[in-house]
Motif scaffolding. Structure first.
Motif, PDB file in Angstrom:
ATOM      1  N   ASN A 290      27.007 -24.939  33.726  1.00 29.53           N
ATOM      2  CA  ASN A 290      27.639 -25.378  34.982  1.00 29.53           C
ATOM      3  C   ASN A 290      28.973 -24.667  35.252  1.00 29.53           C
ATOM      4  OD1 ASN A 290      25.504 -27.218  35.325  1.00 29.53           O
ATOM      5  ND2 ASN A 290      26.599 -28.793  34.168  1.00 29.53           N
ATOM      6  N   THR A 291      29.009 -23.383  34.914  1.00 27.46           N
ATOM      7  CA  THR A 291      30.196 -22.580  35.229  1.00 27.46           C
ATOM      8  C   THR A 291      29.806 -21.394  36.111  1.00 27.46           C
ATOM      9  OG1 THR A 291      29.930 -21.438  33.098  1.00 27.46           O
ATOM     10  CG2 THR A 291      31.542 -23.235  33.209  1.00 27.46           C
ATOM     11  N   ARG A 292      28.852 -21.593  36.984  1.00 30.25           N
ATOM     12  CA  ARG A 292      28.408 -20.543  37.894  1.00 30.25           C
ATOM     13  C   ARG A 292      29.448 -20.308  38.978  1.00 30.25           C
ATOM     14  NH1 ARG A 292      23.224 -21.457  41.744  1.00 30.25           N
ATOM     15  NH2 ARG A 292      24.694 -23.008  42.525  1.00 30.25           N
ATOM     16  N   ARG A 293      30.031 -19.145  38.986  1.00 26.46           N
ATOM     17  CA  ARG A 293      30.989 -18.674  40.002  1.00 26.46           C
ATOM     18  C   ARG A 293      32.373 -19.310  39.918  1.00 26.46           C
ATOM     19  NH1 ARG A 293      28.711 -15.298  43.944  1.00 26.46           N
ATOM     20  NH2 ARG A 293      26.623 -14.741  43.267  1.00 26.46           N
ATOM     21  N   ILE A 294      32.553 -20.459  39.285  1.00 25.46           N
ATOM     22  CA  ILE A 294      33.882 -21.072  39.146  1.00 25.46           C
ATOM     23  C   ILE A 294      34.009 -21.711  37.761  1.00 25.46           C
ATOM     24  CG2 ILE A 294      34.293 -21.525  41.598  1.00 25.46           C
ATOM     25  CD1 ILE A 294      33.489 -24.439  41.045  1.00 25.46           C
TER      26      ILE A 294
ATOM     27  N   SER B  97      33.718 -26.655  32.845  1.00 32.23           N
ATOM     28  CA  SER B  97      33.105 -26.695  34.169  1.00 32.23           C
ATOM     29  C   SER B  97      33.841 -27.712  35.020  1.00 32.23           C
ATOM     30  CB  SER B  97      31.622 -27.049  34.068  1.00 32.23           C
ATOM     31  OG  SER B  97      31.468 -28.344  33.506  1.00 32.23           O
ATOM     32  N   ILE B  98      33.693 -27.566  36.313  1.00 31.03           N
ATOM     33  CA  ILE B  98      34.413 -28.457  37.222  1.00 31.03           C
ATOM     34  C   ILE B  98      33.469 -28.947  38.314  1.00 31.03           C
ATOM     35  CG2 ILE B  98      35.318 -26.392  38.405  1.00 31.03           C
ATOM     36  CD1 ILE B  98      37.680 -28.137  39.334  1.00 31.03           C
ATOM     37  N   GLY B  99      33.144 -30.200  38.254  1.00 34.45           N
ATOM     38  CA  GLY B  99      32.425 -30.853  39.338  1.00 34.45           C
ATOM     39  C   GLY B  99      31.049 -30.324  39.641  1.00 34.45           C
TER      40      GLY B  99
ATOM     41  N   GLY C   8      37.435 -35.871  40.903  1.00 33.23           N
ATOM     42  CA  GLY C   8      36.185 -35.615  40.213  1.00 33.23           C
ATOM     43  C   GLY C   8      34.995 -35.326  41.094  1.00 33.23           C
ATOM     44  N   VAL C   9      35.214 -35.164  42.411  1.00 33.16           N
ATOM     45  CA  VAL C   9      34.108 -34.985  43.348  1.00 33.16           C
ATOM     46  C   VAL C   9      34.422 -33.837  44.304  1.00 33.16           C
ATOM     47  CG1 VAL C   9      32.720 -36.066  45.167  1.00 33.16           C
ATOM     48  CG2 VAL C   9      33.525 -37.430  43.232  1.00 33.16           C
ATOM     49  N   TRP C  10      33.404 -32.996  44.606  1.00 34.28           N
ATOM     50  CA  TRP C  10      33.522 -31.965  45.631  1.00 34.28           C
ATOM     51  C   TRP C  10      33.209 -32.567  46.999  1.00 34.28           C
ATOM     52  CZ3 TRP C  10      35.800 -27.485  45.115  1.00 34.28           C
ATOM     53  CH2 TRP C  10      35.859 -26.876  43.863  1.00 34.28           C
ATOM     54  N   GLU C  11      33.944 -32.126  48.006  1.00 38.81           N
ATOM     55  CA  GLU C  11      33.672 -32.552  49.377  1.00 38.81           C
ATOM     56  C   GLU C  11      33.782 -31.363  50.313  1.00 38.81           C
ATOM     57  OE1 GLU C  11      36.702 -35.222  50.905  1.00 38.81           O
ATOM     58  OE2 GLU C  11      38.090 -34.574  49.337  1.00 38.81           O
TER      59      GLU C  11
END
Length: 465
Positions: free
Chosen positions: A112-116, A126-128, A169-172
């Motif tokens: 879960n570290t695709r592109r960021i 990983s982030i979010g 903790g959430v992407w918007e």
């Protein structure tokens, strides 16, 4: 984009490990072995973060992620997998954390570290969610969260129109217009006068935006006329109460300036009248109360060009004279400026600068000029600029002539001021452009001079690759 956290700064670290303590230009010892894409200086730790395409720095594998401290290169865990093909493109420093984005799919073996991915000071995480499906070339962080902008249509597993925020903790998704019905790619974000501003390459699918817009509720809104022509934005910073925008745009396309412009909340202006950015402006960095930027800059009546500038209200100092490379990214540090040339063969006084070099600001500049302190809506200066397309090019290009110009002659000069030949003699006022072929000449920077029958001189700069 660059963010600098400055608290306690130790000056001595700059000289540690340098090739020469007295050279104005010095290459970094045993530095990155390939192209650098992002530089960040953490003043609290006296640490320079470096990201890009490279695999090694300091004789060790760092895979595109490293920092320089106390004269030593330090890896940041295992770095990016397959970094030569999928590099780190941009980074942003906020407090003790660094966010990176790029073409990569995995960082330090983490899922879960695709592109960021986020460096928390000791390790990557990983982030979010699963990451993004495109680059986040513009980043900003504040108490409101991480703001990301780029070419993605998904972020953290949710649909997005290229602008998203990570908070609690959430992407918007922050923006519904421009949507994904047409082409756009954001490359810069800034917070100005309490609002978020986004810039990039926003094409004719969204004609009201013109490369830069301010976020109002959930949509971008125009900022005056925007940036006209076949333009794009590379970087934005806030300095001295104004928003500085750097990119590929020219006064000849109807803009107040070329390469660098400012927005004061109501008007676009040229902050450096009398200095011509002959190519795009690449990078901006604010450090120690000064604004640094990189471009290819000309002064009227001179064939010299300058690759770097230090700007303060009322003055601009130019340096990096006649260095045939684009200097980006850049990062200000106490007493100096780090730059990453895009050409590894660049040398000064016989010393190769390689992929990362340091300029000692304490030893002065090539030239400094006074500027008007109250710019406002200045009239255009007597300097007239030619539009050249494409630029850079392979030696074949078009010189677009001002409407109604009766041309007496047009000639091309090399970087040493030597005429390479007369391109054309007198033309009729209906001529709109002239084709130029420099394929028989060496690669480098050339200067185009056009003399009108009324005595007006038009100039332009072209890069042959």
């Amino acid at each position: 984009m660059h963010a600098t956290s400055i608290r306690c700064i130790l000056l001595a670290w700059l000289g540690t490990g340098m090739l020469s303590a007295h050279s104005q230009w010095v290459a970094m010892p045993n530095g990155p072995d390939y192209r650098v894409r992002s530089l960040l200086f953490d003043g609290a730790e006296s640490r320079l973060f470096v990201f890009g395409h490279f695999q090694e720095a300091g004789g060790q594998m760092v895979n595109g992620t490293t920092y320089f401290e106390d004269g030593q290169w330090h890896p940041m865990s295992a770095g990016v997998e397959s970094v030569s093909a999928f590099p780190v493109i941009d980074a942003y420093l906020w407090n003790d954390s660094v966010m990176i984005s790029g073409g990569f799919y995995v960082v330090a073996g983490l899922p879960n570290t695709r592109r960021i991915a986020l460096w928390d000071g000791t390790a990557w995480k990983s982030i979010g969610g699963i990451g993004a499906n495109g680059n986040a070339a513009g980043m900003l962080a504040n108490a409101d969260g991480w703001i990301m902008a780029g070419g993605f249509t998904e972020m953290g597993g949710m649909s997005s129109s290229g602008i998203a925020r990570f908070r609690n903790g959430v992407w918007e998704n922050l923006c519904v217009y421009p949507d994904n019905s047409g082409y756009k790619h954001y490359s810069a974000v800034a917070e100005y006068q309490g609002q978020y501003v986004f810039g990039g390459n926003i094409n004719d699918d969204f004609p009201d935006i013109n490369e830069v817009g301010v976020l109002v509720n959930d949509s971008l809104r125009p900022m005056g006329q925007g940036i006209l022509g076949d333009s794009w934005v590379n970087d934005m910073v806030v300095y001295n109460g104004k928003l500085f925008v750097a990119g590929e745009f020219y006064a000849g396309w109807g803009n107040p300036g070329s390469g660098i412009m400012t927005w004061d909340g109501a008007n676009w202006n040229d902050p450096i009248p009398g200095v011509q950015c002959a190519t795009q402006a690449f990078d901006l960095d604010v450090f120690d109360g000064k604004l640094f930027f990189s471009s290819q800059m000309l002064l009227p009546g001179s064939s010299d060009f300058y690759t770097l500038a230090m700007y303060t209200p009322g003055q601009i100092c130019l340096f990096g004279r006649n260095l045939n490379a684009a200097m980006h990214p850049i990062a200000g540090v106490p007493g100096g400026l780090y730059v990453a040339p895009n050409y590894p063969g660049l040398a000064v006084n016989g010393e190769a600068l390689n992929w990362l070099a340091y300029y000692d600001l304490t030893q002065g500049f090539d030239t400094c000029l006074a500027l008007p302190t109250g710019i406002g809506n200045l009239e255009q200066t007597a300097h007239r600029e030619l539009i050249i397309h494409p630029n850079p090019n392979n030696g074949v290009f078009q010189v677009h002539l001002p409407r109604g110009l009766m041309l007496q002659r047009i000639a091309v000069y090399d970087a040493l001021g030597r005429e390479t030949g007369l391109v054309a003699g007198p033309t009729s006022p209906t001529a709109s452009s002239i084709s130029v072929d420099l394929k028989g000449n060496v690669q480098g920077i050339y200067f185009v001079h056009a003399n009108g029958s009324d005595g007006t001189i038009y100039t332009g700069t072209v890069v042959v690759q």
